[in-house]
Design an enzyme around this catalytic site. Structure first.
Site, PDB file in Angstrom:
ATOM      1  CE1 TYR A   1      13.649 -22.669  24.019  1.00 26.07           C
ATOM      2  CE2 TYR A   1      13.602 -21.519  26.116  1.00 26.07           C
ATOM      3  CZ  TYR A   1      14.049 -22.557  25.332  1.00 26.07           C
ATOM      4  OH  TYR A   1      14.887 -23.500  25.875  1.00 26.07           O
TER       5      TYR A   1
ATOM      6  CG  HIS B   1      19.703 -22.571  23.045  1.00 22.29           C
ATOM      7  ND1 HIS B   1      18.548 -21.922  22.669  1.00 22.29           N
ATOM      8  CD2 HIS B   1      19.303 -23.756  23.574  1.00 22.29           C
ATOM      9  CE1 HIS B   1      17.494 -22.659  22.976  1.00 22.29           C
ATOM     10  NE2 HIS B   1      17.932 -23.785  23.513  1.00 22.29           N
TER      11      HIS B   1
END
Length: 331
Positions: A61, A145
């Protein structure tokens, strides 16, 4: 764990607790639009004041920007008062941005490039890097992830590395964050994980978590954390917009029609559509938390208000009667 008023749940058999509403850190990384430090800090402070104690972030992110901002907000809090999760699978390698922006949707300079790595060494390096960026002494939850295209590596190498870190006490809970329910189901059945974070597949518009994943979670005592419960926008407002997105693409006519049908039934019960969207995942006892990305205090306040809306059981019955909600869903 200290909270103002939000209920907490344990993740699987672990000692980790999460508030039923969690703060998603994607927007803190400048997802789709730039975000300055002050606005990010204000959003995180508003979440804390509202009783949110679960914060999810990732190196992905904003090329570490979300982790840095999350850590800056939490470092001054007592560690026992909050739960933080981050993720592994992408290492950030420094590079000269040469004026370029990150190519993966985050409005930040391309100061690093992402390198996929689910190896033991890659996982351990990723955790060390995350601790450096956050400035925290530890993270509570570690997720593999976005491993869809690297699933065998993640299962064969990444999972044992997480299991080792949990055994060493470096982290207290482990799992994976993905959108592929079949792969998460396989992970739940073949590994010893505490939780899985599922994106966009346990929502009012997509009930596919009920096919195999939620039954497997219930059988194995694994918690599910629901993310992208608005399906990236279509369920985020009481009256779905014709230009709304569904899973980050323009919504189709059929998706818009179904969203409007959901909104009409919700309105008949005096429930805003986003409130129902936030409440829906928690109808299943294996769902421990709903994580929502937020970038401003106003978004935090709106989501907290929606989350606090009382949902009459008659709404769920009406949605089932209208064929808008799977009969397998409790409620």
């Amino acid at each position: 764990m200290e909270t103002n008023h939000l209920k907490t749940n344990h993740l699987g058999r672990s000692t980790v607790e999460v508030t039923e509403l969690g703060f998603g850190g994607g927007p803190l990384g400048g997802l789709f639009a730039p975000l300055d430090d002050g606005s990010a800090a204000a959003a995180l402070a508003a979440a804390w004041d509202a009783g949110i104690r679960y914060y999810d972030t990732s190196p992905h992110y904003g090329l570490g920007q979300s982790e840095r901002r999350t850590g800056a907000a939490l470092r001054r809090r007592a560690p026992a008062a909050f739960t933080v999760s981050t993720k592994v699978g992408r290492l950030l390698v420094p590079q000269d941005p040469e004026g370029r922006q990150d190519p993966e949707g985050f409005r930040v300079p391309a100061t690093h490039r992402r390198v996929w790595d689910f190896s033991r060494d890659g996982v351990r390096r990723s955790v060390e890097d995350s601790l450096t960026r956050t400035g925290l002494d530890a993270v509570d939850i570690l997720y593999l992830h976005d491993a869809e295209a690297h699933f065998e590596d993640a299962l064969r190498e990444g999972y044992p590395a997480l299991d080792e870190l949990r055994a060493e006490g470096v982290v207290r809970a482990i799992g994976a964050g993905m959108y592929d329910t079949a792969m998460l189901t396989r992970l739940v059945r073949e590994a010893d994980v505490d939780a899985v974070m599922l994106s966009g597949r346990c929502t009012l518009l997509d009930h596919s978590a009920y096919d195999d994943l939620l039954p497997a979670c219930a059988e194995r005592n694994v918690s599910l954390v629901a993310a992208s419960v608005f399906n990236s926008g279509l369920l985020a407002t009481p009256d779905p917009s014709p230009t709304a997105t569904y899973d980050y693409a323009p919504a189709t006519d059929a998706q818009l029609e179904r969203a409007h049908a959901l909104a009409r039934v919700c309105a008949a019960h005096d429930v805003p559509l986003p409130a129902a969207a936030l409440a829906f995942p928690l109808l299943h006892p294996s769902v421990a938390s709903v994580v929502v990305g937020m970038r401003t205090p106003e978004e935090v306040e709106a989501n907290v208000a929606y989350f606090g809306t009382e949902i009459p059981p008659s709404l769920w019955r009406s949605l089932k009667d209208e064929g808008l909600m799977d009969t397998r869903v409790p409620g």
